[in-house]
Design a protein around this motif. Structure first.
Motif, PDB file in Angstrom:
ATOM      1  N   LEU A  97     -10.583  50.154 -21.677  1.00 51.66           N
ATOM      2  CA  LEU A  97     -11.391  50.581 -22.781  1.00 51.66           C
ATOM      3  C   LEU A  97     -10.308  51.360 -23.498  1.00 51.66           C
ATOM      4  CD1 LEU A  97     -14.372  51.662 -22.306  1.00 51.66           C
ATOM      5  CD2 LEU A  97     -14.081  49.692 -23.096  1.00 51.66           C
ATOM      6  N   PRO A  98      -8.993  50.378 -23.536  1.00 54.92           N
ATOM      7  CA  PRO A  98      -7.850  51.293 -24.601  1.00 54.92           C
ATOM      8  C   PRO A  98      -7.795  51.735 -25.963  1.00 54.92           C
ATOM      9  CG  PRO A  98      -7.204  49.529 -24.158  1.00 54.92           C
ATOM     10  CD  PRO A  98      -8.861  49.611 -22.941  1.00 54.92           C
ATOM     11  N   PHE A  99      -8.652  50.653 -26.142  1.00 50.07           N
ATOM     12  CA  PHE A  99      -8.590  50.464 -27.695  1.00 50.07           C
ATOM     13  C   PHE A  99      -9.526  51.449 -28.250  1.00 50.07           C
ATOM     14  CE2 PHE A  99      -6.465  46.780 -26.996  1.00 50.07           C
ATOM     15  CZ  PHE A  99      -5.677  46.276 -27.504  1.00 50.07           C
ATOM     16  N   ALA A 100     -10.815  52.114 -27.426  1.00 49.26           N
ATOM     17  CA  ALA A 100     -12.024  52.584 -27.723  1.00 49.26           C
ATOM     18  C   ALA A 100     -11.965  53.424 -27.422  1.00 49.26           C
ATOM     19  CB  ALA A 100     -13.675  51.893 -27.658  1.00 49.26           C
ATOM     20  N   SER A 101     -10.744  54.082 -26.776  1.00 44.57           N
ATOM     21  CA  SER A 101     -10.033  54.873 -26.378  1.00 44.57           C
ATOM     22  C   SER A 101      -9.380  55.810 -27.744  1.00 44.57           C
ATOM     23  CB  SER A 101      -9.475  55.517 -25.061  1.00 44.57           C
ATOM     24  OG  SER A 101     -10.445  54.856 -23.763  1.00 44.57           O
ATOM     25  N   LYS A 102      -8.841  54.964 -27.649  1.00 46.29           N
ATOM     26  CA  LYS A 102      -7.458  55.484 -29.251  1.00 46.29           C
ATOM     27  C   LYS A 102      -8.652  56.043 -30.861  1.00 46.29           C
ATOM     28  CE  LYS A 102      -3.904  52.790 -28.116  1.00 46.29           C
ATOM     29  NZ  LYS A 102      -2.871  51.827 -28.487  1.00 46.29           N
TER      30      LYS A 102
END
Length: 202
Positions: A97-102
């Motif tokens: 979940l890289p984008f939600a993490s950002k």
């Protein structure tokens, strides 16, 4: 019908995560989200009512895995097993979940203006629980007398790096995208550093 609804919501949520991560909340347009999702713009409002609601849904999608990552923490658990499992889960979140993490990291850096009081308390309560567990281990001599707050901060920073600084990681490693072996190497490295640093003093 419900499967189409769920598919469309998932497409919009994924596209929104990417757009919010790239541009931030204010600069993101619902038309860009719709275009990335491959759906008409009215669909965004049909499923999520507003850009604000969609942004909160993106935050909610990452808060649940973050909370679940802390499940192993308990004062009677084995510190090595608990910390290893926690680090592995946190790296997995950055990978999957890289984008939600950002988006979540940006939200926190800006003072969490879109998180509800319930979500803030939920996250803070979990952090307090984890820190209390670490302090119990320290008090019992099961790990070194490190500062439990800064231990948690260090783990957060080390694992979150793989979501927030993907561009820098790509430049340094020469890889356009990290593969499974890279994430496993990252996990093992962080685990080794933390466990060695927390080993009880002789």
């Amino acid at each position: 019908m419900s499967s189409i609804r769920e598919r469309n919501k998932e497409l919009i949520l994924r596209a929104a995560s990417e757009e919010f991560a790239d541009k931030g909340f204010a600069a993101t347009k619902t038309s860009d989200i719709a275009a990335k999702a491959g759906l008409p713009k009215p669909n965004v409002y049909y499923y999520f009512k507003s850009k604000e609601n969609l942004y909160r849904e993106v935050l909610e999608s990452i808060i649940e895995p973050i909370m679940q990552a802390s499940t192993p923490f308990n004062a009677e658990g084995d510190p090595e097993e608990v910390l290893s499992a926690y680090i592995r889960s946190k790296v997995r979140i950055s990978r999957d979940l890289p984008f939600a993490s950002k988006v979540f990291a940006s939200e926190i850096m800006h003072g969490a203006p879109h998180l509800s009081p319930r979500q803030v308390e939920q996250l803070n309560a979990q952090a307090r629980h984890n820190i209390a567990c670490i302090q119990r281990w320290i008090d019992k001599g099961r790990i070194a007398p490190v500062d439990p707050h800064h231990l948690m901060f260090s783990i957060w920073a080390a694992t979150q790096t793989y979501a927030d600084f993907d561009w820098q990681i790509s430049v340094v490693t020469g890889k356009a995208k990290l593969d499974e072996s890279d994430y496993e190497a990252a996990t093992q490295t962080i685990i080794r550093l933390v466990l060695k640093g927390c080993a009880p003093d002789s």
